[in-house]
Scaffold this motif. Structure first.
Motif, PDB file in Angstrom:
ATOM      1  N   ALA A 151       0.890  -1.263   0.036  1.00 11.11           N
ATOM      2  CA  ALA A 151      -0.040   0.129  -0.013  1.00 11.11           C
ATOM      3  C   ALA A 151       0.995   1.181  -0.013  1.00 11.11           C
ATOM      4  O   ALA A 151       0.605   2.185  -0.826  1.00 11.11           O
ATOM      5  CB  ALA A 151      -0.994   0.122   1.212  1.00 11.11           C
ATOM      6  N   ALA A 152       1.765   1.132   0.801  1.00  8.44           N
ATOM      7  CA  ALA A 152       2.513   2.559   0.865  1.00  8.44           C
ATOM      8  C   ALA A 152       3.656   2.732  -0.275  1.00  8.44           C
ATOM      9  O   ALA A 152       3.670   3.808  -0.935  1.00  8.44           O
ATOM     10  CB  ALA A 152       3.819   2.428   2.030  1.00  8.44           C
ATOM     11  N   ALA A 153       3.986   1.605  -0.902  1.00 12.14           N
ATOM     12  CA  ALA A 153       4.703   1.762  -2.175  1.00 12.14           C
ATOM     13  C   ALA A 153       3.835   2.159  -3.259  1.00 12.14           C
ATOM     14  O   ALA A 153       4.509   3.326  -4.033  1.00 12.14           O
ATOM     15  CB  ALA A 153       5.256   0.530  -2.635  1.00 12.14           C
ATOM     16  N   VAL A 154       2.788   1.968  -3.544  1.00 12.44           N
ATOM     17  CA  VAL A 154       1.704   2.247  -4.427  1.00 12.44           C
ATOM     18  C   VAL A 154       1.431   3.874  -4.130  1.00 12.44           C
ATOM     19  O   VAL A 154       1.315   4.726  -5.068  1.00 12.44           O
ATOM     20  CB  VAL A 154       0.721   1.492  -4.696  1.00 12.44           C
ATOM     21  N   ALA A 155       1.151   3.978  -2.753  1.00 14.17           N
ATOM     22  CA  ALA A 155       0.648   5.366  -2.512  1.00 14.17           C
ATOM     23  C   ALA A 155       1.713   6.449  -2.752  1.00 14.17           C
ATOM     24  O   ALA A 155       1.338   7.774  -3.006  1.00 14.17           O
ATOM     25  CB  ALA A 155       0.034   5.439  -0.949  1.00 14.17           C
ATOM     26  N   ALA A 156       2.921   6.162  -2.332  1.00 15.89           N
ATOM     27  CA  ALA A 156       4.262   6.952  -2.790  1.00 15.89           C
ATOM     28  C   ALA A 156       4.622   7.029  -3.753  1.00 15.89           C
ATOM     29  O   ALA A 156       5.818   7.852  -4.285  1.00 15.89           O
ATOM     30  CB  ALA A 156       5.171   6.622  -1.645  1.00 15.89           C
ATOM     31  N   ARG A 157       4.028   6.153  -4.920  1.00 17.35           N
ATOM     32  CA  ARG A 157       4.370   6.283  -6.095  1.00 17.35           C
ATOM     33  C   ARG A 157       5.743   5.506  -6.333  1.00 17.35           C
ATOM     34  O   ARG A 157       6.634   6.009  -7.415  1.00 17.35           O
ATOM     35  CB  ARG A 157       4.440   7.711  -6.807  1.00 17.35           C
ATOM     36  N   ILE A 158       6.017   4.579  -5.471  1.00 23.48           N
ATOM     37  CA  ILE A 158       7.510   4.054  -5.743  1.00 23.48           C
ATOM     38  C   ILE A 158       7.182   2.501  -6.307  1.00 23.48           C
ATOM     39  O   ILE A 158       7.870   1.397  -6.288  1.00 23.48           O
ATOM     40  CB  ILE A 158       8.322   3.835  -4.620  1.00 23.48           C
ATOM     41  N   ALA A 159       5.888   2.278  -7.012  1.00 24.46           N
ATOM     42  CA  ALA A 159       5.359   1.229  -7.644  1.00 24.46           C
ATOM     43  C   ALA A 159       4.162   1.632  -8.390  1.00 24.46           C
ATOM     44  O   ALA A 159       3.380   2.661  -7.814  1.00 24.46           O
ATOM     45  CB  ALA A 159       4.996   0.009  -6.720  1.00 24.46           C
ATOM     46  N   LEU A 160       3.685   1.316  -9.485  1.00 26.28           N
ATOM     47  CA  LEU A 160       2.672   1.855 -10.053  1.00 26.28           C
ATOM     48  C   LEU A 160       1.389   1.157  -9.388  1.00 26.28           C
ATOM     49  O   LEU A 160       0.211   1.221  -9.487  1.00 26.28           O
ATOM     50  CB  LEU A 160       2.761   1.566 -11.707  1.00 26.28           C
ATOM     51  N   ALA A 161       1.493  -0.408  -9.277  1.00 24.96           N
ATOM     52  CA  ALA A 161       0.648  -1.293  -8.459  1.00 24.96           C
ATOM     53  C   ALA A 161       1.373  -2.133  -7.771  1.00 24.96           C
ATOM     54  O   ALA A 161       2.642  -2.229  -7.634  1.00 24.96           O
ATOM     55  CB  ALA A 161      -0.314  -1.928  -9.633  1.00 24.96           C
ATOM     56  N   ALA A 162       0.623  -3.269  -6.966  1.00 19.53           N
ATOM     57  CA  ALA A 162       1.282  -4.061  -6.199  1.00 19.53           C
ATOM     58  C   ALA A 162       0.125  -5.314  -5.987  1.00 19.53           C
ATOM     59  O   ALA A 162      -0.887  -5.169  -6.287  1.00 19.53           O
ATOM     60  CB  ALA A 162       1.585  -3.494  -4.907  1.00 19.53           C
ATOM     61  N   THR A 163       0.819  -6.463  -5.580  1.00 20.49           N
ATOM     62  CA  THR A 163       0.093  -7.594  -5.171  1.00 20.49           C
ATOM     63  C   THR A 163      -0.093  -7.426  -3.797  1.00 20.49           C
ATOM     64  O   THR A 163       0.867  -6.953  -2.965  1.00 20.49           O
ATOM     65  CB  THR A 163       0.784  -8.865  -5.610  1.00 20.49           C
ATOM     66  N   GLY A 164      -1.152  -8.081  -3.305  1.00 22.68           N
ATOM     67  CA  GLY A 164      -1.531  -8.162  -1.816  1.00 22.68           C
ATOM     68  C   GLY A 164      -2.350  -9.483  -1.650  1.00 22.68           C
ATOM     69  O   GLY A 164      -2.402 -10.150  -2.504  1.00 22.68           O
ATOM     70  N   THR A 165      -2.182  -9.703  -0.307  1.00 20.35           N
ATOM     71  CA  THR A 165      -3.017 -11.032  -0.066  1.00 20.35           C
ATOM     72  C   THR A 165      -4.089 -10.429   1.130  1.00 20.35           C
ATOM     73  O   THR A 165      -3.656  -9.603   1.659  1.00 20.35           O
ATOM     74  CB  THR A 165      -2.204 -12.175   0.582  1.00 20.35           C
ATOM     75  N   ASP A 166      -5.321 -11.293   1.541  1.00 21.29           N
ATOM     76  CA  ASP A 166      -6.174 -10.836   2.001  1.00 21.29           C
ATOM     77  C   ASP A 166      -6.863 -11.903   2.726  1.00 21.29           C
ATOM     78  O   ASP A 166      -7.295 -12.960   1.806  1.00 21.29           O
ATOM     79  CB  ASP A 166      -7.301 -10.041   1.231  1.00 21.29           C
ATOM     80  N   THR A 167      -6.662 -12.016   3.846  1.00 25.99           N
ATOM     81  CA  THR A 167      -7.169 -13.182   4.848  1.00 25.99           C
ATOM     82  C   THR A 167      -8.289 -12.736   5.547  1.00 25.99           C
ATOM     83  O   THR A 167      -9.476 -13.839   5.745  1.00 25.99           O
ATOM     84  CB  THR A 167      -5.795 -13.885   5.729  1.00 25.99           C
TER      85      THR A 167
END
Ligand code: GLN
Length: 452
Positions: free
Chosen positions: A138-154
């Protein structure tokens, strides 16, 4: 190169990545350029992404944010990350998370907490949490140091951090994405999904991530639609359920106001708003915090100092196990192992685990009944905006309350998305959650895109 530089510049402060892979990223970017030149690109070719460090990546250290896996370099790739690679996405690195994805604020990571790039308007010094467990993504995408990311949700680990950082994030239907190669937390709940700046980017990512995989017996043999096609459907004529039980007493007024705004937006666009009841909602957290630790205690039994990662020698085998696990696991993980072992133990199994499974079924039935009359359900994603680093730490139960709106959809296995829905009075982002029927992510996308 620009993204690699941005990562190098910002990561020391945010701690969004546990491992960065700049050389690999350059190599992948060059390959992507070649593909684009050859006219064989996909929508994701050359797109720089962060991969949550719970996905095994061949030849790249994978930690699950736990010291017990510190030296682990997987000899294989998770199906989801392999699919993104095959589509041409460029991996900038492995994103930080709560240890084994257990947490709601990224503070249980063995590699230190992640800082939310968002700040309270009136207090630029206070550090806020990015949510968890996919806090680094989340922080990487919000800070624009990635355009998108994978996550997992349990139990909310894509949706709650997306809400805390102003992103869109979807937990697909259980079984939509393969779990192969994802470090297991609670196998009957874990799902991979995308986190990105908007619903469209999420749809593009999910198109590539989803699909049947013979290496995961719980992955679904279902056709994967083009999710981007659902984005412009609109909500005219859709019936949107508003569950009375989510209007919890004591809920933050700004969250209730946000929910009302969302209802208004959908109404204006032609949706029909229907009051519904999900009567077993109040048992959601209790059920989740029995089922998830039970499965975790079993999944984590494999970290014994023999097969993976760390080993601390002892006088005999048992002593080696004990020392390895004592040194390798952090306090939250140990707490979950103890809870899980307790609820599964002889004499308590019926009272806790079996009872929880029965109530889980009632929660699922709540949703199936509701979906006989509505097409989707709208709720807030989290009971508050991002909170301060260090807050809610004295008592684990206070932390568990963060998940009150997200765990029911996890227990039922239905798809749910958090969509950015504006800022609160302090200038922090808030999210609304759209829940859909099993394998109807398309309606979830349509409703979310209408809110965005
Ligand atoms: N916050 C929840 C937990 O601590 C959910 C975590 C997750 O979804 N991985 O278990």
């Amino acid at each position: 190169t620009a993204y690699n530089d941005a990562v190098a510049a910002l990561n020391p402060r945010l701690n969004a990545y546990i491992t960065t892979t700049p050389e690999l990223a350059l190599e992948q970017a060059q390959a992507a350029d070649a593909r684009i030149a050859a006219g064989d690109a996909t929508a994701l070719t050359g797109i720089p992404i962060a991969v949550k460090d719970l996905f095994c990546t061949e030849g790249v250290r994978t930690t699950a944010a736990s010291k017990i896996l510190e030296p682990f370099i997987p000899p294989y790739e998770s199906t989801v990350s392999a699919k993104l690679k095959a589509a041409g996405a460029v991996t900038l690195g492995k994103a930080n998370l709560d240890e084994f994805a257990m947490g709601s604020s990224n503070i249980t990571s063995g590699y230190g907490p992640v800082e939310n790039p968002w700040k309270r308007a009136a207090d630029q010094d206070a550090k806020l949490v990015p949510g968890g467990s996919s806090g680094g993504s989340a922080a990487a995408v919000a800070a624009r140091i990635a355009l998108a990311a994978t996550g997992t949700d349990t139990g909310g680990s894509i949706r709650q951090p997306a809400a805390f950082t102003g992103l869109a994030g979807i937990k697909p239907t259980y079984g939509r994405c393969s779990r192969f190669g994802i470090v297991a937390f609670a196998s009957s709940l874990d799902q991979a999904g995308p986190m990105a700046r908007n619903t469209e980017d999420c749809a593009l990512l999910l198109n590539a991530m989803a699909g049947f995989d013979e290496k995961d017996s719980t992955s679904a043999q279902r056709e994967v639609p083009d999710f981007t096609k659902a984005l412009n459907r609109g909500v005219k004529g859709l019936r949107i359920g508003i569950p009375a039980e989510y209007r919890l007493e004591g809920t933050n007024p700004e969250i209730l106001a946000l929910w009302d705004k969302g209802i208004e937006w959908l109404k204006t666009q032609g949706a029909e708003i229907v009051e519904i009841s999900l009567p077993h909602t109040k048992y959601g957290l209790a059920v989740y915090y029995i089922v998830a630790p039970a499965e975790a205690s079993s999944n984590l039994a494999r970290y014994d100092g023999v097969r993976f990662g760390k080993r601390v020698d002892g006088v005999d085998l048992i002593d080696m196990y004990e020392r390895t696990r004592a040194a390798g696991f952090g306090p939250e993980v140990k707490r979950r192992i103890m809870i899980g072992t307790y609820v599964l133990s002889h004499g308590y199994y019926d009272a806790y685990y079996l009872k929880a499974q029965k109530v889980r079924n009632l929660i699922l039935r709540d949703f199936t009944t509701a979906f006989e009359t509505v097409d989707a359900i709208l709720t807030p994603t989290a009971p508050s905006a991002a909170f301060g680093l260090g807050e809610k730490m004295d008592d684990p139960v206070t932390m568990y309350l963060n998940d009150v709106f997200t765990v029911p959809a996890s227990l039922a296995g239905v798809p749910a998305m958090s969509v950015p829905a504006g800022l609160n009075a302090e200038g922090l982002p808030l999210g609304l959650q759209v829940i859909g029927k099993h394998f109807d992510e398309e309606t979830v996308f349509a409703v979310s895109a209408a809110i965005e």
